[in-house]
Design a protein around this motif. Structure first.
Motif, PDB file in Angstrom:
ATOM      1  N   ALA A 155       0.860  -1.191   0.000  1.00 30.83           N
ATOM      2  CA  ALA A 155       0.000   0.000   0.000  1.00 30.83           C
ATOM      3  C   ALA A 155       0.891   1.234   0.000  1.00 30.83           C
ATOM      4  O   ALA A 155       1.843   1.318   0.778  1.00 30.83           O
ATOM      5  CB  ALA A 155      -0.889   0.005   1.242  1.00 30.83           C
ATOM      6  N   THR A 157       0.435   5.345   0.300  1.00 28.64           N
ATOM      7  CA  THR A 157      -0.678   6.208   0.737  1.00 28.64           C
ATOM      8  C   THR A 157      -0.271   7.691   0.812  1.00 28.64           C
ATOM      9  O   THR A 157       0.905   8.005   0.962  1.00 28.64           O
ATOM     10  CB  THR A 157      -1.206   5.736   2.111  1.00 28.64           C
ATOM     11  N   MET A 165      -6.451   6.195   4.976  1.00 36.02           N
ATOM     12  CA  MET A 165      -6.051   5.633   3.689  1.00 36.02           C
ATOM     13  C   MET A 165      -5.253   4.332   3.883  1.00 36.02           C
ATOM     14  O   MET A 165      -5.143   3.523   2.959  1.00 36.02           O
ATOM     15  CB  MET A 165      -5.233   6.641   2.871  1.00 36.02           C
ATOM     16  N   ILE A 166      -4.725   4.156   5.105  1.00 35.66           N
ATOM     17  CA  ILE A 166      -4.012   2.903   5.408  1.00 35.66           C
ATOM     18  C   ILE A 166      -4.991   1.820   5.851  1.00 35.66           C
ATOM     19  O   ILE A 166      -4.974   0.704   5.327  1.00 35.66           O
ATOM     20  CB  ILE A 166      -2.942   3.163   6.490  1.00 35.66           C
ATOM     21  N   LYS A 169      -7.137   0.089   3.242  1.00 37.37           N
ATOM     22  CA  LYS A 169      -6.450  -0.957   2.482  1.00 37.37           C
ATOM     23  C   LYS A 169      -6.095  -2.147   3.384  1.00 37.37           C
ATOM     24  O   LYS A 169      -6.393  -3.296   3.065  1.00 37.37           O
ATOM     25  CB  LYS A 169      -5.158  -0.396   1.868  1.00 37.37           C
ATOM     26  N   VAL A 182       3.324  -1.348   3.985  1.00 39.27           N
ATOM     27  CA  VAL A 182       2.718  -0.019   3.824  1.00 39.27           C
ATOM     28  C   VAL A 182       3.810   1.039   3.733  1.00 39.27           C
ATOM     29  O   VAL A 182       4.718   1.064   4.572  1.00 39.27           O
ATOM     30  CB  VAL A 182       1.826   0.326   5.048  1.00 39.27           C
ATOM     31  N   PRO A 184       3.737   5.003   3.870  1.00 35.58           N
ATOM     32  CA  PRO A 184       2.955   6.241   3.983  1.00 35.58           C
ATOM     33  C   PRO A 184       3.700   7.406   3.335  1.00 35.58           C
ATOM     34  O   PRO A 184       4.896   7.305   3.053  1.00 35.58           O
ATOM     35  CB  PRO A 184       2.873   6.441   5.499  1.00 35.58           C
ATOM     36  N   THR A 235      -3.061   5.126  -3.218  1.00 31.49           N
ATOM     37  CA  THR A 235      -3.922   6.312  -3.161  1.00 31.49           C
ATOM     38  C   THR A 235      -3.020   7.520  -3.269  1.00 31.49           C
ATOM     39  O   THR A 235      -2.055   7.645  -2.513  1.00 31.49           O
ATOM     40  CB  THR A 235      -4.720   6.363  -1.851  1.00 31.49           C
ATOM     41  N   GLU A 466     -12.774   0.636  -2.637  1.00 30.50           N
ATOM     42  CA  GLU A 466     -12.337   0.339  -1.265  1.00 30.50           C
ATOM     43  C   GLU A 466     -13.533   0.475  -0.333  1.00 30.50           C
ATOM     44  O   GLU A 466     -14.507   1.171  -0.645  1.00 30.50           O
ATOM     45  CB  GLU A 466     -11.215   1.301  -0.854  1.00 30.50           C
TER      46      GLU A 466
END
Ligand code: NAD
Length: 484
Positions: A155, A157, A165-166, A169, A182, A184, A235, A466
């Motif tokens: 992911a 983000t 947004m985390i 997902k 992830v 960020p 995203t 989502e």
């Protein structure tokens, strides 16, 4: 952390979270993170690159079989505990978010509740990953469809919603039985790292979720060149999303893209104007105009144009600009200087093309990243704000004459994320709702985000959905079993 003290200081993590361990970048490099309200440096996080990313991917890969093989109920209970911990620490998580992102504290706490709601929602959905049986083509044959997790996922983000947004997902991925890495946005790593800390406390096994901060280009190219990673969920901006999609082509990685928008907000002659203004303020000025579903173009029918503008102006005048930690503040700073420049550029362009600024129009007297909430009338579709997202507190109003013209203007954009319209006529409601080219339509409603509803766009606003029952499908492979 000058303005507040956390009740639980361990939520403010300055290292990355890989395989259940807190670690620095292999080469020790760091990135400074600042407070957009003051410009003060809050701290440093690791600037990870290829080697660190490979470690995170390897951890997610090792964790995958055991996570996949847990029962749905076991995964659900762990996700639910993660949700509870987020809510128990809502105040601290909100404060961390305001510190790094700037948004008003009440909005940050609201985002924490919204972010946590995805963990709760997907904890419930984990139990409902149903398959099918299908009438077979031959006697004695059986067609069965099962759903299985896609595997290791990644992911990437953005900074505007640093927690939700985390979880939007990760909640879906983990519920489906996938593991995740992830990354960020570098402007807002602390909210993400705090989620890693709470995942540990919730008992989510090491490697199931990993959070790495650092170089976007190095991390994302390592992710997209790894055949181990089977899906990338992004995203962010359409520009970066498009680039990532082509990078994912190398190993045919699945992609979900939640990208930019340019939302129209239509007000028809038969609208309830007070309701429309309430929705306009919520949709345009939430997060100081920095949401992907923010109104970017107000399209107002001639018969109510002047009355709507007058009411909107009065509502904008009531907004209070300030540091997100100050009481009553509704408009915080933008994320950085580049964001301020973009808004001012859109205002300048609109002025040059005949727009009339009737409120604001300048950088705010507080300086730094603050901009005055601005209202422009006599706007036209050739202005820059109609071409790209403003991502700031600029409301610009275009006048239209009839329904067809309104719909044509609304759809005259390569984007198709959110759209909004106000009308009290049920026949028009159906006509317009079906005609708008957007993944989401707010009808007499300015706030549309909800864990139970499918979030996503059409056209250049993205691929996939989502949240909702559709969100978990993005992390499942459909397998057909043909039994003779
Ligand atoms: P961005 O595209 O600049 O960055 C998003 C993420 O991608 C960040 O983690 C960033 O570090 C990373 N990134 C940047 N350059 C990269 C590269 N070359 N390769 C790989 N990764 C890279 O977007 P942003 O400024 O952080 O966020 C704002 C944008 O996000 C807006 O366009 C907004 O509309 C969009 N957005 C969309 C949704 C949605 O659900 N559709 C939600 C929130 C934000």
């Amino acid at each position: 952390m000058s303005q507040f003290q956390l009740k639980d200081k361990d939520l403010f993590r300055q290292q990355c979270y890989i395989n259940g361990q807190w670690c620095d970048a292999e080469d020790g490099a760091t990135i400074d993170v600042d407070n957009p309200s003051t410009g003060d440096i809050i701290g440093q996080v690791p600037r990870m690159r290829e080697a660190d990313t490979l470690q995170a991917i390897a951890a997610a890969d090792r964790a995958f079989p055991a996570w996949r093989d847990k029962t749905a109920d076991e995964r659900a209970q762990l996700l639910y505990r993660w949700y509870e911990l987020m809510m128990e620490h809502q105040d601290d998580l909100g404060a961390i978010m305001t510190l790094e992102q700037g948004k008003p504290l009440a909005e940050s706490k609201g985002e924490i509740a919204y972010a946590a709601s995805f963990l709760k929602w997907f904890a419930e959905e984990a139990r409902r990953v149903y398959g099918d049986t299908i009438p077979a083509a031959k006697p004695g044959q059986h067609i069965v469809v099962i759903k299985q997790p896609v595997g290791v996922t990644a992911a990437i983000t953005p900074w505007n919603f640093p927690a939700s947004m985390i979880t939007r997902k990760a909640g879906a991925a983990l519920a489906a039985g996938c593991t995740m890495v992830v990354k960020p946005a570098s402007a807002t790593p602390y909210s993400a790292l705090a989620l890693g800390e709470l995942a540990t406390r919730a008992g989510i096994p090491a490697g199931v979720i990993n959070v790495i901060t650092g170089s976007a280009a190095a991390i994302s190219s390592t992710i997209t060149s790894s055949p181990v990673v089977r899906k990338v969920s992004f995203t962010g901006s359409t520009e970066v999303g498009s680039q990532l999609m082509s990078q994912c082509a190398e190993h045919i990685q699945k992609v979900s893209l939640e990208l930019g928008g340019n939302a129209p907000f239509l007000v028809f002659d038969d609208a309830d104007l007070d309701k429309a203004v309430e929705g306009a303020i919520a949709s345009k000025f939430r997060n100081t105009g920095q949401t992907c579903v923010c109104v970017n173009r107000f399209l107002v029918q001639d018969g109510v144009h002047d009355a709507f503008v007058e009411k909107l102006k009065a509502a904008i005048e009531r907004l209070k600009v300030g540091d997100g930690f100050e009481d009553g503040v509704t408009q915080a700073p933008l994320i950085n200087k580049g964001a301020v420049d973009k808004v001012l550029e859109h205002i300048k362009d609109a002025r040059e093309k005949g727009g009339k600024v009737i409120l604001g129009g300048e950088a705010h007297e507080r300086g730094g990243n603050f901009v005055q909430p601005t209202l422009i009338v006599d706007a036209t579709q050739d202005m820059e704000f109609c071409v790209e997202e403003t991502f700031g507190p600029l409301a610009a109003v275009i006048r239209f004459q009839d329904e067809q013209e309104g719909i044509r203007l609304a759809n005259d954009t390569p984007f198709g994320l959110a759209s909004y319209f106000y009308s009290e006529n049920i026949h028009r409601v159906w006509r317009v709702a079906e005609a708008l080219e957007a993944g989401m339509v707010g009808i007499n409603e300015g706030l549309i985000s909800n864990a139970a509803a499918p979030f996503g766009g059409v056209k250049e606003s993205g691929l996939g959905r989502e949240g909702s029952k559709y969100g978990i499908e993005e992390y499942c492979e459909v397998k057909y079993l043909c039994m003779g």
